[in-house]
Scaffold this active site. Structure first.
Site, PDB file in Angstrom:
ATOM      1  N   ARG A 129     -16.299 -41.504 -17.669  1.00 35.64           N
ATOM      2  CA  ARG A 129     -16.262 -42.077 -19.011  1.00 35.64           C
ATOM      3  C   ARG A 129     -15.359 -43.304 -18.977  1.00 35.64           C
ATOM      4  O   ARG A 129     -14.276 -43.278 -18.375  1.00 35.64           O
ATOM      5  CB  ARG A 129     -15.703 -41.078 -20.033  1.00 35.64           C
ATOM      6  CG  ARG A 129     -16.652 -39.968 -20.445  1.00 35.64           C
ATOM      7  CD  ARG A 129     -17.843 -40.492 -21.270  1.00 35.64           C
ATOM      8  NE  ARG A 129     -18.743 -39.421 -21.692  1.00 35.64           N
ATOM      9  CZ  ARG A 129     -19.821 -39.023 -21.010  1.00 35.64           C
ATOM     10  NH1 ARG A 129     -20.156 -39.611 -19.881  1.00 35.64           N
ATOM     11  NH2 ARG A 129     -20.597 -38.048 -21.487  1.00 35.64           N
ATOM     12  N   GLU A 137     -18.826 -49.508 -24.478  1.00 35.15           N
ATOM     13  CA  GLU A 137     -20.212 -49.619 -24.033  1.00 35.15           C
ATOM     14  C   GLU A 137     -21.050 -50.001 -25.235  1.00 35.15           C
ATOM     15  O   GLU A 137     -20.893 -49.370 -26.277  1.00 35.15           O
ATOM     16  CB  GLU A 137     -20.716 -48.275 -23.469  1.00 35.15           C
ATOM     17  CG  GLU A 137     -20.168 -48.010 -22.086  1.00 35.15           C
ATOM     18  CD  GLU A 137     -20.574 -46.654 -21.530  1.00 35.15           C
ATOM     19  OE1 GLU A 137     -21.559 -46.059 -22.020  1.00 35.15           O
ATOM     20  OE2 GLU A 137     -19.892 -46.187 -20.602  1.00 35.15           O
ATOM     21  N   HIS A 151     -24.215 -47.352 -17.474  1.00 37.77           N
ATOM     22  CA  HIS A 151     -24.232 -45.901 -17.721  1.00 37.77           C
ATOM     23  C   HIS A 151     -25.605 -45.299 -17.388  1.00 37.77           C
ATOM     24  O   HIS A 151     -26.286 -44.738 -18.254  1.00 37.77           O
ATOM     25  CB  HIS A 151     -23.846 -45.596 -19.176  1.00 37.77           C
ATOM     26  CG  HIS A 151     -23.244 -44.224 -19.342  1.00 37.77           C
ATOM     27  ND1 HIS A 151     -22.246 -43.938 -20.244  1.00 37.77           N
ATOM     28  CD2 HIS A 151     -23.490 -43.044 -18.718  1.00 37.77           C
ATOM     29  CE1 HIS A 151     -21.914 -42.664 -20.173  1.00 37.77           C
ATOM     30  NE2 HIS A 151     -22.666 -42.091 -19.243  1.00 37.77           N
TER      31      HIS A 151
HETATM   32  C1  DGY Z   1     -23.358 -37.214 -19.113  1.00 37.90           C
HETATM   33  O1  DGY Z   1     -24.241 -36.372 -18.975  1.00 37.90           O
HETATM   34  O2  DGY Z   1     -22.253 -36.944 -19.601  1.00 37.90           O
HETATM   35  C2  DGY Z   1     -23.646 -38.603 -18.641  1.00 37.90           C
HETATM   36  O3  DGY Z   1     -22.650 -39.476 -18.907  1.00 37.90           O
HETATM   37  C3  DGY Z   1     -24.971 -39.101 -19.186  1.00 37.90           C
HETATM   38  O4  DGY Z   1     -25.965 -38.352 -18.658  1.00 37.90           O
END
Ligand code: DGY
Length: 325
Positions: A239, A268, A287
């Site tokens: 993240r 983002e 992402h």
């Molecule tokens: C998640 O699953 O947390 C990813 O960041 C997106 O698939």
């Protein structure tokens, strides 16, 4: 009465199909963008369940405004967009989709590491800009990965899969920091548990795989980048909130660390004028960690199944707060 499920984004078709076949009334948000907060609240009003994802803010205000909501099913392994404590207080179970995206996400971390270590994204941009130039013996030198030390923050499923790749391909030594020791990773990968400062000091490549929590938000900041090797490569596929992006930019500009590979940014989407996009040793992706057909279809299956199982038997395949079941 038929239970009503709102799909907040355009997910792989099988999610809606599975829910319809199981007798649910499905509402599909039709636009290929996240709903605004007010839209989300308004649409959820007459629904019993939502199938949502990381672009939806599921906070207390939302839950207070949607009293009919019985279950939240997140299409993602991360769920920092959801106020789980409030959901739990309200008795709302929160489903999520672990495991099925592990290999896809580890591939992106591994790919970013290779790409950033050899300036590949930057060189590609040079070609597109018409600056191919001649073969230059001393220009654009990257770093080799063989026998280097890989540091993992968050040795869970994805961290382990990344470490496996790095050991197999480059015989990298693995160190890690985690909330808890991961003995099976220690055994399988000869991984060494270290404190956070040692992780910073010893990693040649430091790859982030932890959840975004109160403890990890901004944990990579000016102070922590300052404790890393000048030659280190920072990879984040978890993240964007785990790193302070202003501090990361400064650390790269000043040569405090050598390079970075990011599949997650803060915010983002990243602004087009972000200096990270022009840096030689930096590779940025928007992402796409779980973006394979296999992973996204499996996530859709799991997210739909969590709703179906909840209404049938008050169980789920994967639930963040099973005390609500
Ligand atoms: C998640 O699953 O947390 C990813 O960041 C997106 O698939």
């Amino acid at each position: 009465m038929m239970k009503r499920v709102l799909l907040t984004r355009i997910f792989p078709e099988r999610a809606a199909e599975m829910l319809s076949n199981a007798g649910f009334a499905v509402t599909q948000w039709q636009e290929d963008r996240p709903m605004l907060k007010e839209e989300l609240i308004q649409m959820t009003q007459d629904h019993d369940a939502i199938l949502c994802t990381l672009t939806d803010t599921i906070d207390k205000a939302f839950m207070d405004a949607c009293p009919r909501l019985e279950v939240i099913s997140q299409f993602a392994v991360g769920y920092d967009n959801i106020d789980v404590a409030t959901a739990t207080l309200k008795g709302i179970p929160v489903g999520y989709t672990p495991d099925v995206l592990t290999e896809a996400t580890a591939d992106v971390a591994f790919g970013l590491m290779i790409n950033a270590s050899r300036n590949m994204f930057f060189m590609h941009k040079q070609i597109i800009a018409g600056q191919w130039g001649y073969f230059r013996p001393k220009a654009h030198l990257g770093m080799e990965l063989k026998n280097k030390t890989l540091g993992i923050l968050g040795m869970g499923r994805i961290g382990t899969a990344m470490a496996r790749r790095c050991r197999g391909a480059y015989n990298m030594s693995v160190i890690y920091h985690n909330r808890n020791r991961n003995e099976s990773a220690e055994k399988e990968l000869n991984a060494r548990y270290v404190d956070f400062d040692t992780l910073l000091a010893e990693s040649d490549v430091l790859s982030v795989h932890c959840a975004l929590t109160r403890d990890t938000r901004g944990i990579f900041n000016k102070a922590s980048f300052g404790k890393m090797k000048h030659t280190a490569l920072f990879i984040n596929t978890a993240r964007g909130g785990v790193h302070n992006e202003t501090d990361l930019i400064e650390a790269l500009e000043r040569g405090v660390i050598w390079g970075a590979g990011l599949d997650v940014t803060n915010p983002e989407p990243m602004l087009p004028e972000n200096p990270l996009l022009q840096m030689e040793h930096v590779a940025v992706l928007p992402h796409i960690g779980s973006a394979t057909s296999e992973a996204r279809n499996a996530m859709a299956n799991l997210a739909a199944e969590n709703i179906i199982r909840f209404f049938r038997n008050r169980e789920m395949h994967s639930c963040v707060n099973p005390e609500c079941l």
